[in-house]
Each structure stands twice: as C-alpha cells, then as structure tokens.
Design a protein around this motif. Sequence first.
Motif, PDB file in Angstrom:
ATOM      1  N   LEU A  19       0.812  -1.214   0.000  1.00  0.00           N
ATOM      2  CA  LEU A  19       0.000   0.000   0.000  1.00  0.00           C
ATOM      3  C   LEU A  19       0.850   1.271   0.000  1.00  0.00           C
ATOM      4  O   LEU A  19       0.326   2.365  -0.185  1.00  0.00           O
ATOM      5  CB  LEU A  19      -0.936   0.013   1.219  1.00  0.00           C
ATOM      6  CG  LEU A  19      -1.970  -1.102   1.272  1.00  0.00           C
ATOM      7  CD1 LEU A  19      -2.692  -1.076   2.616  1.00  0.00           C
ATOM      8  CD2 LEU A  19      -2.951  -0.981   0.116  1.00  0.00           C
ATOM      9  N   TYR A  20       2.136   1.123   0.217  1.00  0.00           N
ATOM     10  CA  TYR A  20       3.044   2.259   0.331  1.00  0.00           C
ATOM     11  C   TYR A  20       4.018   2.333  -0.839  1.00  0.00           C
ATOM     12  O   TYR A  20       4.351   1.325  -1.450  1.00  0.00           O
ATOM     13  CB  TYR A  20       3.840   2.159   1.643  1.00  0.00           C
ATOM     14  CG  TYR A  20       2.973   2.304   2.857  1.00  0.00           C
ATOM     15  CD1 TYR A  20       2.623   3.558   3.329  1.00  0.00           C
ATOM     16  CD2 TYR A  20       2.471   1.190   3.516  1.00  0.00           C
ATOM     17  CE1 TYR A  20       1.800   3.704   4.435  1.00  0.00           C
ATOM     18  CE2 TYR A  20       1.649   1.324   4.626  1.00  0.00           C
ATOM     19  CZ  TYR A  20       1.323   2.589   5.076  1.00  0.00           C
ATOM     20  OH  TYR A  20       0.508   2.726   6.160  1.00  0.00           O
ATOM     21  N   ALA A  21       4.490   3.552  -1.118  1.00  0.00           N
ATOM     22  CA  ALA A  21       5.529   3.784  -2.131  1.00  0.00           C
ATOM     23  C   ALA A  21       6.883   3.731  -1.429  1.00  0.00           C
ATOM     24  O   ALA A  21       7.095   4.423  -0.426  1.00  0.00           O
ATOM     25  CB  ALA A  21       5.326   5.152  -2.781  1.00  0.00           C
ATOM     26  N   TRP A  22       7.789   2.919  -1.938  1.00  0.00           N
ATOM     27  CA  TRP A  22       9.082   2.690  -1.302  1.00  0.00           C
ATOM     28  C   TRP A  22      10.209   3.304  -2.110  1.00  0.00           C
ATOM     29  O   TRP A  22      10.195   3.280  -3.327  1.00  0.00           O
ATOM     30  CB  TRP A  22       9.319   1.191  -1.122  1.00  0.00           C
ATOM     31  CG  TRP A  22       8.291   0.596  -0.229  1.00  0.00           C
ATOM     32  CD1 TRP A  22       7.087   0.066  -0.594  1.00  0.00           C
ATOM     33  CD2 TRP A  22       8.340   0.529   1.186  1.00  0.00           C
ATOM     34  NE1 TRP A  22       6.387  -0.327   0.514  1.00  0.00           N
ATOM     35  CE2 TRP A  22       7.132  -0.057   1.620  1.00  0.00           C
ATOM     36  CE3 TRP A  22       9.279   0.905   2.134  1.00  0.00           C
ATOM     37  CZ2 TRP A  22       6.852  -0.274   2.960  1.00  0.00           C
ATOM     38  CZ3 TRP A  22       8.999   0.689   3.475  1.00  0.00           C
ATOM     39  CH2 TRP A  22       7.801   0.103   3.867  1.00  0.00           C
ATOM     40  N   ALA A  23      11.196   3.857  -1.379  1.00  0.00           N
ATOM     41  CA  ALA A  23      12.391   4.433  -1.992  1.00  0.00           C
ATOM     42  C   ALA A  23      13.525   4.333  -0.972  1.00  0.00           C
ATOM     43  O   ALA A  23      13.275   4.229   0.231  1.00  0.00           O
ATOM     44  CB  ALA A  23      12.152   5.891  -2.368  1.00  0.00           C
ATOM     45  N   PRO A  24      14.763   4.369  -1.428  1.00  0.00           N
ATOM     46  CA  PRO A  24      15.879   4.341  -0.480  1.00  0.00           C
ATOM     47  C   PRO A  24      15.827   5.544   0.462  1.00  0.00           C
ATOM     48  O   PRO A  24      15.508   6.662   0.048  1.00  0.00           O
ATOM     49  CB  PRO A  24      17.124   4.418  -1.375  1.00  0.00           C
ATOM     50  CG  PRO A  24      16.653   3.941  -2.712  1.00  0.00           C
ATOM     51  CD  PRO A  24      15.228   4.368  -2.820  1.00  0.00           C
ATOM     52  N   GLY A  25      16.108   5.286   1.728  1.00  0.00           N
ATOM     53  CA  GLY A  25      16.124   6.350   2.725  1.00  0.00           C
ATOM     54  C   GLY A  25      16.596   5.799   4.055  1.00  0.00           C
ATOM     55  O   GLY A  25      16.963   4.634   4.171  1.00  0.00           O
ATOM     56  N   VAL A  26      16.571   6.633   5.076  1.00  0.00           N
ATOM     57  CA  VAL A  26      17.015   6.253   6.421  1.00  0.00           C
ATOM     58  C   VAL A  26      15.790   6.206   7.332  1.00  0.00           C
ATOM     59  O   VAL A  26      15.052   7.189   7.451  1.00  0.00           O
ATOM     60  CB  VAL A  26      18.074   7.240   6.962  1.00  0.00           C
ATOM     61  CG1 VAL A  26      18.472   6.883   8.382  1.00  0.00           C
ATOM     62  CG2 VAL A  26      19.289   7.259   6.050  1.00  0.00           C
ATOM     63  N   CYS A  27      15.587   5.066   7.977  1.00  0.00           N
ATOM     64  CA  CYS A  27      14.460   4.877   8.884  1.00  0.00           C
ATOM     65  C   CYS A  27      14.663   5.716  10.148  1.00  0.00           C
ATOM     66  O   CYS A  27      15.747   5.707  10.741  1.00  0.00           O
ATOM     67  CB  CYS A  27      14.333   3.397   9.256  1.00  0.00           C
ATOM     68  SG  CYS A  27      13.032   3.049  10.466  1.00  0.00           S
ATOM     69  N   PHE A  28      13.608   6.422  10.558  1.00  0.00           N
ATOM     70  CA  PHE A  28      13.719   7.279  11.743  1.00  0.00           C
ATOM     71  C   PHE A  28      13.954   6.483  13.021  1.00  0.00           C
ATOM     72  O   PHE A  28      14.499   7.013  13.990  1.00  0.00           O
ATOM     73  CB  PHE A  28      12.476   8.180  11.888  1.00  0.00           C
ATOM     74  CG  PHE A  28      11.257   7.511  12.463  1.00  0.00           C
ATOM     75  CD1 PHE A  28      10.894   7.719  13.778  1.00  0.00           C
ATOM     76  CD2 PHE A  28      10.464   6.679  11.680  1.00  0.00           C
ATOM     77  CE1 PHE A  28       9.758   7.118  14.312  1.00  0.00           C
ATOM     78  CE2 PHE A  28       9.327   6.080  12.204  1.00  0.00           C
ATOM     79  CZ  PHE A  28       8.976   6.294  13.519  1.00  0.00           C
ATOM     80  N   ARG A  29      13.581   5.205  13.048  1.00  0.00           N
ATOM     81  CA  ARG A  29      13.777   4.394  14.250  1.00  0.00           C
ATOM     82  C   ARG A  29      15.058   3.575  14.199  1.00  0.00           C
ATOM     83  O   ARG A  29      15.495   3.058  15.229  1.00  0.00           O
ATOM     84  CB  ARG A  29      12.591   3.453  14.448  1.00  0.00           C
ATOM     85  CG  ARG A  29      11.306   4.180  14.769  1.00  0.00           C
ATOM     86  CD  ARG A  29      10.134   3.255  14.738  1.00  0.00           C
ATOM     87  NE  ARG A  29       9.796   2.787  16.069  1.00  0.00           N
ATOM     88  CZ  ARG A  29       8.842   1.898  16.310  1.00  0.00           C
ATOM     89  NH1 ARG A  29       8.163   1.355  15.325  1.00  0.00           N
ATOM     90  NH2 ARG A  29       8.574   1.546  17.544  1.00  0.00           N
TER      91      ARG A  29
ATOM     92  N   THR B 100      12.484   2.560   2.329  1.00  0.00           N
ATOM     93  CA  THR B 100      11.644   3.238   3.310  1.00  0.00           C
ATOM     94  C   THR B 100      10.455   3.876   2.609  1.00  0.00           C
ATOM     95  O   THR B 100      10.434   4.024   1.395  1.00  0.00           O
ATOM     96  CB  THR B 100      12.417   4.352   4.051  1.00  0.00           C
ATOM     97  OG1 THR B 100      12.872   5.322   3.103  1.00  0.00           O
ATOM     98  CG2 THR B 100      13.587   3.805   4.840  1.00  0.00           C
ATOM     99  N   THR B 101       9.485   4.294   3.419  1.00  0.00           N
ATOM    100  CA  THR B 101       8.344   5.051   2.920  1.00  0.00           C
ATOM    101  C   THR B 101       8.123   6.248   3.833  1.00  0.00           C
ATOM    102  O   THR B 101       8.513   6.221   5.011  1.00  0.00           O
ATOM    103  CB  THR B 101       7.071   4.172   2.841  1.00  0.00           C
ATOM    104  OG1 THR B 101       6.070   4.877   2.100  1.00  0.00           O
ATOM    105  CG2 THR B 101       6.559   3.779   4.202  1.00  0.00           C
ATOM    106  N   VAL B 102       7.523   7.284   3.310  1.00  0.00           N
ATOM    107  CA  VAL B 102       7.251   8.485   4.102  1.00  0.00           C
ATOM    108  C   VAL B 102       6.062   8.215   5.020  1.00  0.00           C
ATOM    109  O   VAL B 102       5.008   7.783   4.563  1.00  0.00           O
ATOM    110  CB  VAL B 102       6.953   9.693   3.186  1.00  0.00           C
ATOM    111  CG1 VAL B 102       6.576  10.911   4.019  1.00  0.00           C
ATOM    112  CG2 VAL B 102       8.145   9.999   2.299  1.00  0.00           C
TER     113      VAL B 102
END
Length: 79
Positions: free
Chosen positions: A9-19, A28-30
């Motif tokens: 259900l989410y759009a995924w892209a490379p990123g850094v997880c806040f947790r 990750t997803t926003v």
Amino acid sequence: MDREQILNLYAWAPGVCFRHPQLGEVPTTVVGVIHPRIDGEHEVRACADCVIAIEDMRREEAARSGSEYEPGRLGEVLR
C-alpha cells in the motif's frame, strides 16, 4: 491483510528509517513530515519492519476505541 499486502500500500524508496538510522540507507516510505522552525520541511521515513509495527499499533488502537482500521494511511495520520 498480511504483511506483504500492507507493505504494498506504500511507495518505497531508499532512505534512512527514523527508528533505525544505524542501518543506513534501506527501502523506506514516508510516514510523516516535520517542519523545524529554521530548516524547512523534512520527511520522516520508516523501514518495512517499522511500518508493520506502527500499523499493528493503529489496528490495536482502532479495536480498543471501536473505530475502523484502514491500513496504508500512515503518512496521512502523522501529518
């Protein structure tokens, strides 16, 4: 819904997880946006494990409060 259905259900892209910033860049997803006074707008991103954990918390809260749980709305809820 199972884990994969929820994640789809989410759009995924490379990123850094806040947790889990120690993992570095992962898919990750926003899940929200913050607006610091000085530094504009920043996306809050979460990895798949965190998205599932947050969705589980939302599902449990909906059950406790008697409201309807609809997965796939984390970015909308936290904004």
